[in-house]
Structures are given as C-alpha cells and as structure tokens.
Design an enzyme around this catalytic site. Sequence first.
Site, PDB file in Angstrom:
ATOM      1  N   ALA A   1      37.387  44.968  40.543  1.00 44.40           N
ATOM      2  CA  ALA A   1      38.180  43.502  39.753  1.00 44.40           C
ATOM      3  C   ALA A   1      37.830  42.471  40.484  1.00 44.40           C
ATOM      4  O   ALA A   1      38.609  41.230  40.166  1.00 44.40           O
ATOM      5  CB  ALA A   1      39.008  43.812  40.996  1.00 44.40           C
TER       6      ALA A   1
ATOM      7  N   ARG B   1      31.329  39.254  46.439  1.00 40.19           N
ATOM      8  CA  ARG B   1      32.911  39.095  45.227  1.00 40.19           C
ATOM      9  C   ARG B   1      34.094  39.284  45.475  1.00 40.19           C
ATOM     10  O   ARG B   1      35.959  38.768  45.133  1.00 40.19           O
ATOM     11  CB  ARG B   1      31.784  40.143  43.917  1.00 40.19           C
ATOM     12  CG  ARG B   1      30.832  39.010  43.729  1.00 40.19           C
ATOM     13  CD  ARG B   1      30.032  40.418  42.336  1.00 40.19           C
ATOM     14  NE  ARG B   1      31.286  40.452  41.178  1.00 40.19           N
ATOM     15  CZ  ARG B   1      31.073  40.050  40.381  1.00 40.19           C
ATOM     16  NH1 ARG B   1      30.455  38.427  39.726  1.00 40.19           N
ATOM     17  NH2 ARG B   1      31.714  40.165  39.045  1.00 40.19           N
TER      18      ARG B   1
ATOM     19  N   CYS C   1      32.614  44.219  28.291  1.00 39.48           N
ATOM     20  CA  CYS C   1      32.539  42.482  27.413  1.00 39.48           C
ATOM     21  C   CYS C   1      31.769  43.042  27.230  1.00 39.48           C
ATOM     22  O   CYS C   1      30.013  41.958  26.800  1.00 39.48           O
ATOM     23  CB  CYS C   1      32.803  41.852  28.311  1.00 39.48           C
ATOM     24  SG  CYS C   1      31.336  41.216  29.708  1.00 39.48           S
TER      25      CYS C   1
END
Length: 476
Positions: free
Chosen positions: A110, A138, A237
Amino acid sequence: MPPPEFFTKMERLLGNEYADFAATFTQPPHVGLRVNTLKIAPGDFNTMSPFALKPVGDYAPAGFLLDDASKPGGHPYHAAGLYYLQEPSAMAVAQLVDPQPGEWVLDMAAAPGGKSTHLAALMQDSGLLVANDVDGKRATILAENMERWGTRHALITNAHPEQLAQQFGPVFDRVLVDAPCSGEGMFRRIGSAKDAKSANVEWSQEQVWACARRQTAVLVTAAQLVKPGGRLVYATCTFAPEENEGSIARFLLTHPNFELVEPLRFEGFERGRPSWVADDLSHEGLEKCARLWPHHFPGEGHFIAVMQHVDTKKPEGFRKPFGFKLPKSTELKVWREFARATLRGDWPEERMLLKNGRLYLLPPDAIETDRLKLVRYGLLLGEVRPGYFKPAHALALALKPDEVVTAVNFPADAPELAAYLSGHPLPITDDQLPITDNWLPITISGFPLGWAKASGGQLKNHYPRGLRMVNPEGRL
Ligand code: SAM
C-alpha cells in the site's frame, strides 16, 4: 532514459503502434490530483481551487489533471488533506477494485498510500481497510498519508504477505495487490526528472523476470486472504507482459477457483494481450485485463486484472473480533475533559484502546492483530499524560467541521497560515476573543490543519515538528 534494449523489446511487441508509443517519451508526463471526498465534494474543491483543474474523465470522478507549474504539494490545502497528488492512470486502480461501503478491503502493498487513500474515500471510510506494506519506512509514510487523509476505519500494518495470511485467513471482500514491478510505465516520469542522475533508468530483462517471479508468489499468498465470492485485483505500472498477463496466467493455472472478470471499462482502457504470453501459459480470458497506454490515455502505463473467487462455500476465515480491554475510567478522565471542552459528537468509549499512553478509537469492525506489527490502528486520539490530554495531529485531520466546538479559521491566502505551518505562534486578535486556555484546531477555509493551544495571550503552535515548512520569515 531507459536503455535501448527496452525500446527494442517494445518495438517487437507493439509493431505498428510503436512509433506513437515511442513519441510519448518526448512529451511531459501528466500531473494529477485526486480530491479527498471524505472532506469535500470534487465540484466544491474545483470552485475554490487555486490551481486550474481539468477532470480526468468518468473513470475517476474525483480526479483532475493540472498544470505542472502549479506546485500543489506546498499548498496548505494539501496539508489539510484535501487532495492526494496521484498520476492519472493510477486513479483507475481503486476505481476498478470498486470497494463498497461497509466491506473489508486489504491493500497488500500500500505504501505510500495512493490507492489506500482512494479506497478509503470510495468506502466512505466505513467497514475496514487494512493497508499494509512490507517495508517499515514506507509503512510509516503510508501512515502519515492516511492520517492527512483523515481516515478512522483503517488498520495500517508492516507485515510480509504470509504473515497477513496467517493472521486473517480468507476474510476480505476485496484484496488489492499493487505489485512491486519493473515500473516501465513510470520511465517517462523518471526520464523527465530535472536531476540528470535520477533521469537514468535501470532496466534489464533479468529484472523483469525477477519481478514476475515475486509477483506470482505475492498473488498466491493474496489469494489466501480473499473470501469465497470476493475479488482479487492485481495492478502494475509496467508494460512487460511477463509481469502482467504472464503473472496472471501463472496464477490462474494453479488457482482454478479464481477467474478473470470483465472490469468496468472507460474511454482509453485497452484490453489485455493474450498473444504476448508463452503458449504453455495461455489462459482463457486474459483479454479481460485492462491496459492503460500513454499513447491512448492521458496518463502513464498501467495494467489491471480483476479476478473473482468463484467458490460459494461459506467463508471460514478468522474474523476474530478485537478483544477490547477498556481503559479505566480514571485513565479516561483527562480525555473526557478535553473532549467536553473541544469536541462535539459521539466518541464511543467502548471502542477505545489505551496502549503505551496513547489513546486510539478503533473501527467498529476491529479485528485481532496479535501476530502483526501494527503501525496505526483506527484513529489516534492523543496521549494521556499526568493531569492533561495532548490531542494527536491525526485527530485534528479527521475532524469534520461540525465536530469542533471552536476553531481559529483563516482564508487560504492569510499570512497566518504560512506562519502556523512553519511552527510560529500566532497572536490572538481582538475579534477572536474570548479564547480561553484551550486546545483549538487551526483551520483553512473550515478544514483543520492541526492544533494550537491558547496560552498567555497567544496561540502556541502544536503543528508537528516533522511536518513544519522552513519559513523563518513567517513569524507574524
Ligand atoms: N500501492 C502504492 C500506492 O498506490 O501508493 C504503491 C505500491 S508500490 C507499486 C509496491 C509496494 O510493494 C512497495 O511499497 C513495496 O514496499 C512493496 N513490496 C515490495 N516487495 C514486496 C513483497 N515481496 N510483498 C509485498 N509487497 C512488497
């Protein structure tokens, strides 16, 4: 720029389309902003926005394109959590997860929180959103971003996917795997970086295969967390078929209890490319995946696959409710005094948790997490200290305007806001009197930015030190 081997591979894959694709590398990337619908309607934000905004399209009703020169990250509206800066294609992912209010949703990879903030908004901050990242640093950034967003029903963890599967089992209505990938879809953004060192992109076919192997492993674990009838959404991505249709095909070959479903389709959403996977991997339905291409869509490269768990048997997961050990009434005394003076509305004590002097309000659907490293559970209300309560920054950012007794409000262009965000005290003006010795949210156009405390004729600054802007001239 990426190495020539990357472009050679894309030319082989894309054939006639390649020239259009390659041309996008000479164009600037799109800059996007997604409005926080937990705080404000997109139309209302557009009306008061200091930046010129253009809707991204029907696929993301809260998403806007904006001019690169706008610098929206430094605006106090950003500090108030009114929007998240997000690349426009990335806004498609949570929309295709399509979470419903009240559901249990897991965002397995996430950080920094682009998809989780979006999921929380689409869920209207109800049910339970577990936002996890395997990387501790993170995960902390994820918690900060979720805090700015004002979420109350999120559980933020720092765990390996297998630990999540052991803790929860198949309980989630929707699981998102926004997979670590080779990031080819972002090469154009990195390539446009002003710093020449970061403008050089590392890429190799070996790296693509390493990502693909890791993605299959993460998907296999993620499947153990989806309840029968639930959905598993996979996103990357990157353009690489090995990591997209390939990862999905490898997963489906060993998981006949999952099947690809046709996602919502919008203008510019292209289909998956089954012909790009090796024959021994070919699997029915790969064309149902969605591909976003920079030469067909105003955004960077993305891939999204939506799968359904087709078993109909009852979930046998461990929806183990949280075992509340309620704080003692004496421990809550300072909170009650603070809440009486500062807040309105319902603050249910039966969902409060006091841990290491910190008081949390957990979501109604809180579940046991004893085997996981927690970063944040629900809403951090503040710290219970001897004789007083110190409200958390998270509480200020989660407050709705009607939940506050008194706030000190400034319009967006007021110099007081710059002073406050850089940590300076603010004078109490005659028109703000009578302000007594209380905690007060400082608000911008009605939206809380953080706390101040009226004391000795001024407003002492309690904006968190780590978030302060460097502005030594800002003192009023
Ligand atoms: N969803 C995020 C967002 O929208 O802001 C972006 C996630 S990023 C594409 C992928 C994340 O996967 C990284 O934050 C990384 O720490 C995490 N990750 C790396 N290795 C992982 C693994 N083996 N299992 C799960 N997550 C992993």
